[in-house]
Design a protein around this motif. Sequence first.
Motif, PDB file in Angstrom:
ATOM      1  N   ALA A  65      -2.459  12.038   4.604  1.00 43.95           N
ATOM      2  CA  ALA A  65      -0.998  11.855   4.530  1.00 43.95           C
ATOM      3  C   ALA A  65      -0.508  10.861   5.584  1.00 43.95           C
ATOM      4  CB  ALA A  65      -0.285  13.192   4.697  1.00 43.95           C
ATOM      5  N   ARG A  66      -1.297  10.692   6.676  1.00 42.38           N
ATOM      6  CA  ARG A  66      -0.872   9.766   7.745  1.00 42.38           C
ATOM      7  C   ARG A  66      -1.672   8.469   7.690  1.00 42.38           C
ATOM      8  NH1 ARG A  66      -0.928  13.875  12.572  1.00 42.38           N
ATOM      9  NH2 ARG A  66      -1.758  12.028  13.600  1.00 42.38           N
ATOM     10  N   TRP A  67      -1.978   8.026   6.457  1.00 43.05           N
ATOM     11  CA  TRP A  67      -2.835   6.854   6.241  1.00 43.05           C
ATOM     12  C   TRP A  67      -2.312   5.602   6.932  1.00 43.05           C
ATOM     13  CZ3 TRP A  67      -0.605   2.715   3.728  1.00 43.05           C
ATOM     14  CH2 TRP A  67       0.623   2.989   3.111  1.00 43.05           C
TER      15      TRP A  67
ATOM     16  N   ALA B 236       0.849  -1.209   0.000  1.00 49.88           N
ATOM     17  CA  ALA B 236       0.000   0.000   0.000  1.00 49.88           C
ATOM     18  C   ALA B 236       0.873   1.244   0.000  1.00 49.88           C
ATOM     19  CB  ALA B 236      -0.911  -0.010   1.218  1.00 49.88           C
ATOM     20  N   ARG B 237       0.423   2.270  -0.701  1.00 46.88           N
ATOM     21  CA  ARG B 237       1.129   3.563  -0.690  1.00 46.88           C
ATOM     22  C   ARG B 237       0.159   4.674  -1.086  1.00 46.88           C
ATOM     23  NH1 ARG B 237       4.177   1.567  -5.963  1.00 46.88           N
ATOM     24  NH2 ARG B 237       2.832   2.539  -7.511  1.00 46.88           N
ATOM     25  N   LEU B 238       0.555   5.879  -0.754  1.00 50.30           N
ATOM     26  CA  LEU B 238      -0.222   7.045  -1.185  1.00 50.30           C
ATOM     27  C   LEU B 238       0.342   7.460  -2.534  1.00 50.30           C
ATOM     28  CD1 LEU B 238      -2.488   8.863  -0.241  1.00 50.30           C
ATOM     29  CD2 LEU B 238      -0.788  10.332   0.847  1.00 50.30           C
ATOM     30  N   ASP B 239      -0.495   7.351  -3.569  1.00 49.58           N
ATOM     31  CA  ASP B 239      -0.036   7.575  -4.942  1.00 49.58           C
ATOM     32  C   ASP B 239      -0.569   8.889  -5.480  1.00 49.58           C
ATOM     33  OD1 ASP B 239       1.550   5.620  -6.025  1.00 49.58           O
ATOM     34  OD2 ASP B 239      -0.114   4.277  -6.536  1.00 49.58           O
ATOM     35  N   GLU B 240       0.091   9.386  -6.480  1.00 51.91           N
ATOM     36  CA  GLU B 240      -0.444  10.489  -7.279  1.00 51.91           C
ATOM     37  C   GLU B 240      -1.077   9.823  -8.499  1.00 51.91           C
ATOM     38  OE1 GLU B 240      -1.446  14.218  -7.665  1.00 51.91           O
ATOM     39  OE2 GLU B 240      -0.308  13.575  -5.902  1.00 51.91           O
ATOM     40  N   VAL B 241      -2.378   9.992  -8.681  1.00 43.24           N
ATOM     41  CA  VAL B 241      -3.066   9.327  -9.811  1.00 43.24           C
ATOM     42  C   VAL B 241      -3.863  10.391 -10.586  1.00 43.24           C
ATOM     43  CG1 VAL B 241      -3.273   7.116  -8.551  1.00 43.24           C
ATOM     44  CG2 VAL B 241      -5.176   8.745  -8.511  1.00 43.24           C
ATOM     45  N   PRO B 242      -4.210  10.093 -11.853  1.00 39.93           N
ATOM     46  CA  PRO B 242      -4.989  11.083 -12.621  1.00 39.93           C
ATOM     47  C   PRO B 242      -6.377  11.288 -12.001  1.00 39.93           C
ATOM     48  CG  PRO B 242      -4.166   9.301 -14.040  1.00 39.93           C
ATOM     49  CD  PRO B 242      -3.880   8.894 -12.638  1.00 39.93           C
ATOM     50  N   GLU B 243      -6.914  12.486 -12.139  1.00 40.68           N
ATOM     51  CA  GLU B 243      -8.283  12.732 -11.660  1.00 40.68           C
ATOM     52  C   GLU B 243      -9.258  11.915 -12.509  1.00 40.68           C
ATOM     53  OE1 GLU B 243      -9.323  16.835 -11.265  1.00 40.68           O
ATOM     54  OE2 GLU B 243      -7.794  17.142  -9.713  1.00 40.68           O
TER      55      GLU B 243
END
Length: 357
Positions: A330-332, A14-21
């Motif tokens: 951000a602190r998921w 798992a990670r916090l990703d930057e994805v397209p809207e």
Amino acid sequence: MRALTVQPGIADSARLDEVPEPEACDRTLLVRALALGICATDRDIVSARSGSAPPGEQRLILGHESLGVVEEAPPGCGFAPGDHVVGIVRRPDPVPCPACAAGEWDMCHNGRYTERGIKERHGYGAELFRLEPAFAVKVDRDLGLLAVLLEPASIVAKAWDHAERIARRARAAAPHRLLVTGAGPVGLLAALIGRQRGLDVHIFDRAEKGLKVDQVRGLGATYHRGRIADVLEDLRPDILLECTGAVPVIRDCLAHVGRNGIIGLAGLSPAAAEAPLDIGRFNRTMVLENQVVFGAVNANRAHFEAAAGALAAADRDWLAGLVSRRVPLARWTEALENRPDDVKVVIDFTLRDAAPD
Ligand code: BGC
């Protein structure tokens, strides 16, 4: 935009990703996330025990307990910008089977349904997501963040629906006493509905003190700990809703529920966890004492609507007590931790990333 993603089948991916809207679409709602509830299913997916990505993709956007605010709505769809909505989790199988064709996707016959954030469909753990109006449920804005409890409440609304239909087999005696095993969010919401039905409600858990015990008392229910077999012998509940998934608890529930008892299994056990059960004795008591054991998963629109009614009628302070931690996106990683006094942990998209709990 940011989204919480995972590669199903790969533990700790798992990670916090930057994805397209989300892409433009004139048939669906564009929803800005306000909150995302975390449950054991999410932890299972992150630990590679379940979950699957959409066909042809490697990663899955996690999250199925949603709450968001509508930013764009197709004209005449029944929703308008500013509405607070929760997304239904399951989508019917493509055949569709007779159940899915009738809107009872929670009873899908062939298992080819999909589920947002769980099975082959991206979830709601993104700053923006799209939602078909047919799978959106409008919630009271006054509930604020607490409307994120709608999805877990829909699960217990289904278990109640089934338990009550089974209970109608006996014309003379309406259920009077409820025992819920497990004082987590699902158990406490199941108990809430029991209280709203006017039942004598009892909850069993292993906590000695703390938030769970306080929530049970706040509901006007009776708290029990110790040996579940003794509690059952003493109480003889008409309905038992099992919300722990703990194998020894389930084994004792099956052995000690008592005459005409109805057991609804709503918690998921780990696979391959064994506890000895005398099937001969189990069968004899099931038959001779008219007992019923049933399992219930997921929820259809009618259950979401019943759950919305239950949340609207609940005491707000009591409901607020169920949300034990709020964590910014951000602190998921903290949201996925299972801390001893947690009830429901929520990722709050409106919290500034550096803000404390
Ligand atoms: C969800 C259900 C889903 C089930 C199995 C639960 O956590 O609340 O909607 O059907 O997991 O995937």
